[in-house]
Design a protein around this motif. Structure first.
Motif, PDB file in Angstrom:
ATOM      1  N   ALA A  29      74.481  15.670  27.106  1.00 35.39           N
ATOM      2  CA  ALA A  29      73.222  15.975  27.784  1.00 35.39           C
ATOM      3  C   ALA A  29      73.459  16.290  29.257  1.00 35.39           C
ATOM      4  O   ALA A  29      72.846  17.211  29.822  1.00 35.39           O
ATOM      5  CB  ALA A  29      72.250  14.808  27.642  1.00 35.39           C
ATOM      6  N   SER A  30      74.362  15.526  29.897  1.00 28.12           N
ATOM      7  CA  SER A  30      74.688  15.780  31.301  1.00 28.12           C
ATOM      8  C   SER A  30      75.333  17.147  31.472  1.00 28.12           C
ATOM      9  O   SER A  30      74.981  17.912  32.378  1.00 28.12           O
ATOM     10  CB  SER A  30      75.621  14.683  31.809  1.00 28.12           C
ATOM     11  N   ALA A  31      76.290  17.476  30.589  1.00 23.29           N
ATOM     12  CA  ALA A  31      76.947  18.780  30.659  1.00 23.29           C
ATOM     13  C   ALA A  31      75.957  19.904  30.391  1.00 23.29           C
ATOM     14  O   ALA A  31      75.992  20.956  31.053  1.00 23.29           O
ATOM     15  CB  ALA A  31      78.086  18.834  29.650  1.00 23.29           C
ATOM     16  N   ARG A  32      75.074  19.682  29.445  1.00 21.24           N
ATOM     17  CA  ARG A  32      74.063  20.692  29.105  1.00 21.24           C
ATOM     18  C   ARG A  32      73.120  20.935  30.280  1.00 21.24           C
ATOM     19  O   ARG A  32      72.778  22.078  30.602  1.00 21.24           O
ATOM     20  CB  ARG A  32      73.292  20.216  27.873  1.00 21.24           C
ATOM     21  N   HIS A  33      72.713  19.869  30.942  1.00 21.01           N
ATOM     22  CA  HIS A  33      71.804  19.992  32.094  1.00 21.01           C
ATOM     23  C   HIS A  33      72.456  20.815  33.201  1.00 21.01           C
ATOM     24  O   HIS A  33      71.826  21.739  33.764  1.00 21.01           O
ATOM     25  CB  HIS A  33      71.439  18.602  32.613  1.00 21.01           C
ATOM     26  N   GLU A  34      73.702  20.516  33.515  1.00 20.16           N
ATOM     27  CA  GLU A  34      74.376  21.246  34.593  1.00 20.16           C
ATOM     28  C   GLU A  34      74.609  22.697  34.208  1.00 20.16           C
ATOM     29  O   GLU A  34      74.381  23.614  35.010  1.00 20.16           O
ATOM     30  CB  GLU A  34      75.710  20.573  34.925  1.00 20.16           C
ATOM     31  N   GLY A  35      75.052  22.913  32.977  1.00 21.14           N
ATOM     32  CA  GLY A  35      75.359  24.276  32.550  1.00 21.14           C
ATOM     33  C   GLY A  35      74.140  25.173  32.463  1.00 21.14           C
ATOM     34  O   GLY A  35      74.173  26.329  32.898  1.00 21.14           O
ATOM     35  N   THR A  36      73.044  24.657  31.910  1.00 30.06           N
ATOM     36  CA  THR A  36      71.848  25.490  31.782  1.00 30.06           C
ATOM     37  C   THR A  36      71.252  25.816  33.148  1.00 30.06           C
ATOM     38  O   THR A  36      70.732  26.915  33.348  1.00 30.06           O
ATOM     39  CB  THR A  36      70.802  24.796  30.898  1.00 30.06           C
ATOM     40  N   ALA A  37      71.328  24.877  34.072  1.00 32.78           N
ATOM     41  CA  ALA A  37      70.806  25.142  35.414  1.00 32.78           C
ATOM     42  C   ALA A  37      71.610  26.239  36.107  1.00 32.78           C
ATOM     43  O   ALA A  37      71.042  27.142  36.739  1.00 32.78           O
ATOM     44  CB  ALA A  37      70.830  23.867  36.245  1.00 32.78           C
ATOM     45  N   LYS A  38      72.934  26.180  35.997  1.00 26.97           N
ATOM     46  CA  LYS A  38      73.782  27.173  36.661  1.00 26.97           C
ATOM     47  C   LYS A  38      73.650  28.555  36.030  1.00 26.97           C
ATOM     48  O   LYS A  38      73.726  29.573  36.726  1.00 26.97           O
ATOM     49  CB  LYS A  38      75.247  26.734  36.606  1.00 26.97           C
ATOM     50  N   ALA A  39      73.469  28.587  34.710  1.00 27.59           N
ATOM     51  CA  ALA A  39      73.500  29.865  33.992  1.00 27.59           C
ATOM     52  C   ALA A  39      72.116  30.416  33.668  1.00 27.59           C
ATOM     53  O   ALA A  39      72.007  31.434  32.986  1.00 27.59           O
ATOM     54  CB  ALA A  39      74.307  29.713  32.706  1.00 27.59           C
ATOM     55  N   HIS A  40      71.057  29.737  34.122  1.00 28.34           N
ATOM     56  CA  HIS A  40      69.685  30.194  33.883  1.00 28.34           C
ATOM     57  C   HIS A  40      69.385  30.287  32.390  1.00 28.34           C
ATOM     58  O   HIS A  40      68.805  31.268  31.910  1.00 28.34           O
ATOM     59  CB  HIS A  40      69.422  31.553  34.544  1.00 28.34           C
ATOM     60  N   VAL A  41      69.763  29.251  31.661  1.00 27.08           N
ATOM     61  CA  VAL A  41      69.617  29.206  30.207  1.00 27.08           C
ATOM     62  C   VAL A  41      68.513  28.220  29.840  1.00 27.08           C
ATOM     63  O   VAL A  41      68.374  27.168  30.469  1.00 27.08           O
ATOM     64  CB  VAL A  41      70.951  28.788  29.546  1.00 27.08           C
ATOM     65  N   THR A  42      67.749  28.542  28.801  1.00 29.60           N
ATOM     66  CA  THR A  42      66.711  27.653  28.287  1.00 29.60           C
ATOM     67  C   THR A  42      67.107  27.122  26.919  1.00 29.60           C
ATOM     68  O   THR A  42      67.441  27.909  26.020  1.00 29.60           O
ATOM     69  CB  THR A  42      65.368  28.391  28.160  1.00 29.60           C
ATOM     70  N   VAL A  43      67.103  25.814  26.760  1.00 31.35           N
ATOM     71  CA  VAL A  43      67.382  25.207  25.458  1.00 31.35           C
ATOM     72  C   VAL A  43      66.112  25.242  24.617  1.00 31.35           C
ATOM     73  O   VAL A  43      65.053  24.778  25.046  1.00 31.35           O
ATOM     74  CB  VAL A  43      67.872  23.756  25.615  1.00 31.35           C
TER      75      VAL A  43
END
Length: 203
Positions: A173-187
């Motif tokens: 979840a922590s990795a997902r939060h950082e990655g989606t924020a940097k890459a402008h991705v929506t889960v």
């Protein structure tokens, strides 16, 4: 490589019959197809969800196999499946720490992004997300699949067993939060499955 994903839902009481057919006859049929590179079969027996991934050297091999095998695949799934969806992706990251074995479990994250951010997403996953995933105990395989034109993707993480999968939830979840924020991705979806089979040649 290029991947076809088949996602089926149906009667939980009939899922094992479908899984057995796919894992035996289905795999034999796939193995005879030009450009075939691998197969994954994942099930959620409680809810009645089944996911199949097939891996191919080229887009042409993937499409040719679909034309040849579509009818038989539908016949194998028919006793179980009430709904079937088929999607195509390019595998842009395939990382194997160890081969998944008996008792392995998989987490799948569905994402959406602006197609113009596809390369940013791929780069961010490789540089930011994957190193964090590699620190999670029990990680067996991590994949990133993208449909760049439509702005859709799947992140798959396989762990050695259900215990490791559960223990990884906070870390991923922590990795997902950082990655989606940097890459402008929506889960848009997060699911977990038992692994029936998962092998990819050349990884």
């Amino acid at each position: 490589m290029f991947v076809r994903i088949v996602y089926a839902t149906g009667d939980p009481g009939k899922i094992d019959q479908a899984a057995e057919g796919l894992n035996t006859e289905g795999r034999r049929l796939l193995a005879d197809q030009p450009g075939y590179r691998g197969f994954g079969l994942f099930v959620d027996r409680d809810l009645g969800k089944l996911l199949v991934s097939t891996w191919w050297e080229t887009e042409e091999a993937r499409e040719g196999s679909n034309d040849r095998l579509r009818q038989r695949r539908a016949e194998i799934l028919e006793p179980f499946a009430a709904t079937v969806a088929v999607d195509n992706y390019e595998a842009v990251v395939l990382h194997t720490a160890q081969q998944p074995g008996t008792g392995a479990a998989m987490r799948m994250t569905r994402v959406e992004f602006d197609p113009s951010d596809a390369e940013l997403f791929a780069d961010t996953f490789g540089s930011t997300v994957l190193p964090k995933l590699e620190t999670l105990p029990g990680l067996a395989r991590a994949t990133l699949m993208l449909d760049k034109a439509r702005g859709r993707g799947l992140v798959g993480t396989i762990f050695t067993d259900r215990k490791a999968l559960a223990a990884s939830r906070a870390g991923q979840a922590s990795a997902r939060h950082e990655g989606t924020a940097k890459a402008h991705v929506t889960v848009i979806g997060l699911e977990e499955f038992d692994v029936v089979a998962s092998e990819v040649r050349g990884d």
